[in-house]
Design an enzyme around this catalytic site. Structure first.
Site, PDB file in Angstrom:
ATOM      1  N   GLU A  59       0.963 -20.608   2.148  1.00  0.00           N
ATOM      2  CA  GLU A  59       0.333 -20.803   3.459  1.00  0.00           C
ATOM      3  C   GLU A  59      -0.972 -21.583   3.328  1.00  0.00           C
ATOM      4  OE1 GLU A  59       0.413 -16.692   4.552  1.00  0.00           O
ATOM      5  OE2 GLU A  59       2.598 -16.780   4.736  1.00  0.00           O
ATOM      6  N   GLU A 117       7.179 -17.532  -5.296  1.00  0.00           N
ATOM      7  CA  GLU A 117       7.497 -17.241  -3.903  1.00  0.00           C
ATOM      8  C   GLU A 117       8.205 -18.440  -3.281  1.00  0.00           C
ATOM      9  OE1 GLU A 117       4.555 -14.033  -2.324  1.00  0.00           O
ATOM     10  OE2 GLU A 117       3.710 -16.004  -2.019  1.00  0.00           O
ATOM     11  N   TRP A 127      -2.164  -8.731   2.420  1.00  0.00           N
ATOM     12  CA  TRP A 127      -2.254  -8.343   3.833  1.00  0.00           C
ATOM     13  C   TRP A 127      -2.316  -9.554   4.768  1.00  0.00           C
ATOM     14  CZ3 TRP A 127      -6.329  -3.749   4.183  1.00  0.00           C
ATOM     15  CH2 TRP A 127      -5.817  -2.631   3.497  1.00  0.00           C
ATOM     16  N   GLY A 149       4.241  -9.241   1.231  1.00  0.00           N
ATOM     17  CA  GLY A 149       3.499  -9.575   2.441  1.00  0.00           C
ATOM     18  C   GLY A 149       3.684  -8.509   3.509  1.00  0.00           C
ATOM     19  N   GLY A 150       4.620  -8.748   4.409  1.00  0.00           N
ATOM     20  CA  GLY A 150       4.850  -7.858   5.544  1.00  0.00           C
ATOM     21  C   GLY A 150       4.967  -6.391   5.160  1.00  0.00           C
TER      22      GLY A 150
HETATM   23  C1  PEP Z   1       3.770 -13.410   0.931  1.00  0.00           C
HETATM   24  O1  PEP Z   1       3.248 -13.882   1.918  1.00  0.00           O
HETATM   25  O2  PEP Z   1       3.257 -13.481  -0.172  1.00  0.00           O
HETATM   26  C2  PEP Z   1       5.061 -12.719   1.098  1.00  0.00           C
HETATM   27  C3  PEP Z   1       5.786 -12.504   0.067  1.00  0.00           C
HETATM   28  O3  PEP Z   1       5.400 -12.379   2.375  1.00  0.00           O
HETATM   29  P1  PEP Z   1       6.689 -11.516   2.827  1.00  0.00           P
HETATM   30  O4  PEP Z   1       6.842 -10.385   1.834  1.00  0.00           O
HETATM   31  O5  PEP Z   1       6.350 -11.021   4.188  1.00  0.00           O
HETATM   32  O6  PEP Z   1       7.839 -12.421   2.794  1.00  0.00           O
END
Ligand code: PEP
Length: 623
Positions: free
Chosen positions: A469, A539, A381, A606-607
């Site tokens: 991040e 990622e 989240w 994520g989103g």
């Molecule tokens: C994340 O932050 O782990 C991620 C995969 O973000 P998103 O799915 O928004 O790219």
């Protein structure tokens, strides 16, 4: 058996019709004449013959190859039912001498035809009621190739044969046939030729022998009906006649037309050659063209031409000496049909075999993956949602998954403040709970930090560590992360450990190197037992929150590399067991493709984890 009998019978009867459409047109005309229909033996009959032949041929192809089984078997049964009724009537009434089933290639008595049709009808009914027992020789996917080829073949053959002469001559007047021998009653002659009859239209004198017994070459111009004959080739006919006159070669014309028709022909064409009287059906058998030309040598048919390819005077000398071209045409034509078809069938079988093999391997791998590794969809989240919004979101997700059970493990990783309340509203059997971070210290004076033990005490079971991040904005180094991992494991948390390269690193082709260093820097001091509590999340940083997803192939390539790196360090079993998730703009629309890859065991989202519909859509990719 029924498939082969019905299929090949249709194929054969369609073939003889498209190979000799004009022959079939004459037979159709015999029916219309019997019924008194005002249709001439011309264009309409030819169209009817081509349509009938092509349709029969295609049905034969479908049944033999097991293509379009329901349609083909139903159509074959309808055709056979109609044909059986028709032949029963022909048997009873005898309206035409030959039913025309196999053109001139095979003549059956009416009784034989009826018996054949009854057997075929029974077989066709069996197929129509059991269409799925018709064996498929070509896959559904590639069936169109055989259909298109067969259709082009049949139409081309029919049109060629109509324009010129049939490529295969099933008539008694095929090149090589000896009319003389037949008239002499020789046993080895085609008995159908005994009907050869030419007469002087004036006195009625029989001139058949004169033509058949003549030594050397004789030209016979065949014009069954002068009224409907094409007179666009008159000049060439007259040139040929002049050549014959100059070289003392007999040249006759034979027609079934009466004196008016004959006179009309002479007026139209300036014919100076002798015209003989003959029977219409016999003339139609001699050459499938009106007019057509026959060359006899010593009573033997040597060559035949249609009005569209009459020979020129130049080069005729050589033609007069040439031997009859008895063919090989049938074999050539059959080879042109069956060999390409066979090639498609074999290629298709190899392709299917390959597909089946790949599918088999895929199923094996998939099963293995299911047994060995957990499939996981985890939500991150990040710094979103107030406490109330977060609890509501968790509740909604819990309800959705209660109503429709997931086919994988689901985890939501929330900010610290949500953990305890969310733990109170979710079913831990359905939804796992995790933090997004934990401290690299056990406890003490670290204002603002939350330890692994504190995370665990909320009811959470997982923690995300090493997210890009946190690496980027909070300067978490491999060493710091190593501490965090150790503390998380000590507190019985499953670690979702993130790794991934930034765009510049990928563009420089350094992604493997980067990812390997991240693994080495934080995880390589773990024991194999400790490592079994790690979930990896690849990622690519350039794909996180950017909408730019790595392709399924890019993901698979990197996941395979990661698994290999783990195998090298912790052994094959650990590598097989570790779940490797993909993260970065994962959506319901792309999840299925990415998750289908052998080394992708789910996603870190994520989103899309902030909306139940989207998150559930991704979870459902495992269904
Ligand atoms: C994340 O932050 O782990 C991620 C995969 O973000 P998103 O799915 O928004 O790219």
């Amino acid at each position: 058996m029924a498939q082969l009998v019905v299929g090949f019978t249709f194929l054969a009867s369609g073939f003889v019709k498209v190979a000799d459409p004009m022959g079939m047109a004459h037979k159709l005309h015999a029916y219309t004449a019997y019924w008194g229909l005002p249709v001439s033996d011309g264009f309409l009959m030819e169209v009817g013959a081509v349509v009938m032949g092509v349709a029969e041929f295609m049905l034969g192809v479908y049944v033999v190859l097991g293509a379009r089984r329901r349609m083909a078997t139903a159509a074959v049964a309808v055709v056979m039912a109609a044909m059986t009724v028709l032949t029963a009537w022909i048997y009873a009434v005898n309206p035409v001498p030959d039913c025309g089933c196999f053109g001139d290639a095979l003549t059956l008595t009416h009784g034989e035809t009826l018996a054949k049709n009854v057997v075929l009808l029974l077989a066709a009914l069996y197929l129509a009621t059991h269409p799925l027992r018709v064996k498929r020789m070509v896959s559904e996917r590639n069936g169109w190739i055989t259909s298109v080829y067969a259709l082009v073949y049949a139409i081309t053959l029919a049109l060629y044969s109509l324009h010129y002469l049939p490529l295969i001559d099933f008539t008694p007047y095929a090149p090589g046939a000896s009319i003389r021998k037949a008239l002499e009653g020789s046993a080895d002659a085609d008995q159908r030729l005994a009907n050869f009859y030419l007469a002087d239209p004036q006195g009625g004198e029989d001139l058949s022998y004169q033509v058949a017994e003549a030594q050397g070459c004789v030209f016979l111009l065949v014009v069954p009906q002068t009224e409907v004959a094409d007179d666009g080739c008159n000049d060439r006919i007259n040139d040929l006649y002049d050549y014959c006159a100059d070289h003392s070669l007999p040249f006759y014309m034979a027609t079934a037309s009466d004196s008016t028709g004959r006179a009309d022909w002479c007026d139209r064409t300036g014919a100076a050659y002798p015209i003989l009287q003959a029977e219409d059906t016999e003339l139609q058998a001699m050459v499938r063209s009106n007019p057509g030309l026959l060359l006899l040598r010593d009573g033997v048919v040597v060559a035949k031409w249609s009005n569209n390819n009459l020979p020129e005077v130049e080069g005729l000398e050589a033609r007069l000496q040439a031997l009859p071209d008895k063919g090989g045409a049938l074999w050539r034509l059959l080879a042109w049909f069956f060999l390409p078809l066979l090639l498609v069938v074999v290629a298709d079988a190899l392709w299917i075999g390959h597909k089946f093999y790949r599918h088999h391997i895929y199923v094996k791998q998939f099963k293995l993956k299911r047994i060995m590794r957990k499939k996981i969809v985890a939500g991150n989240w990040k710094m979103n949602k107030t406490l109330q919004e977060g609890v509501a979101l968790a509740q909604e997700l819990n309800e959705a998954l209660t109503a429709d059970k997931p086919n994988c493990d689901v985890v939501i990783c929330t900010p610290f403040i949500h953990l305890a309340p969310v733990a109170g509203v979710i079913n831990p059997e359905l939804v796992g709970l995790g933090a997004e971070n934990c401290a690299d210290k056990v406890s003490g004076a670290y204002t603002g930090e939350v330890s692994a033990a504190m995370v665990r005490s909320t009811g959470a079971t997982h923690v995300i560590l090493g997210h890009s991040e946190r690496r980027a904005y909070y300067h978490e180094t491999p060493e710091i992360l190593k501490e965090k991992v150790n503390l998380a494991l000590e507190n019985n948390l499953e670690v979702i450990f993130c790794i991934g390269e930034v765009l510049e690193e990928r563009e420089a082709g350094k992604q493997n190197e980067v990812v390997k260093a991240q693994l080495e820097g934080s995880l390589f001091d773990l024991t194999a037992e400790q490592f079994s509590h790690i979930i990896l999340a690849y990622e690519p940083v350039w794909a996180i929150g950017t909408g730019k997803t790595a392709t399924a192939e890019q993901a698979e390539e990197m996941h395979a590399f990661i698994r290999q790196t783990i195998a090298d360090k912790f052994g094959a079993e650990a590598a097989e067991n570790v779940s490797i998730l993909y993260g970065g703009s994962c959506k319901p629309s792309n999840a299925k493709e990415i998750f289908s890859k052998e080394n992708v065991d789910g996603g870190l989202i994520g989103g899309a984890a902030l909306k139940v519909a989207d998150f559930k859509g991704i979870i459902d990719a495992w269904k």
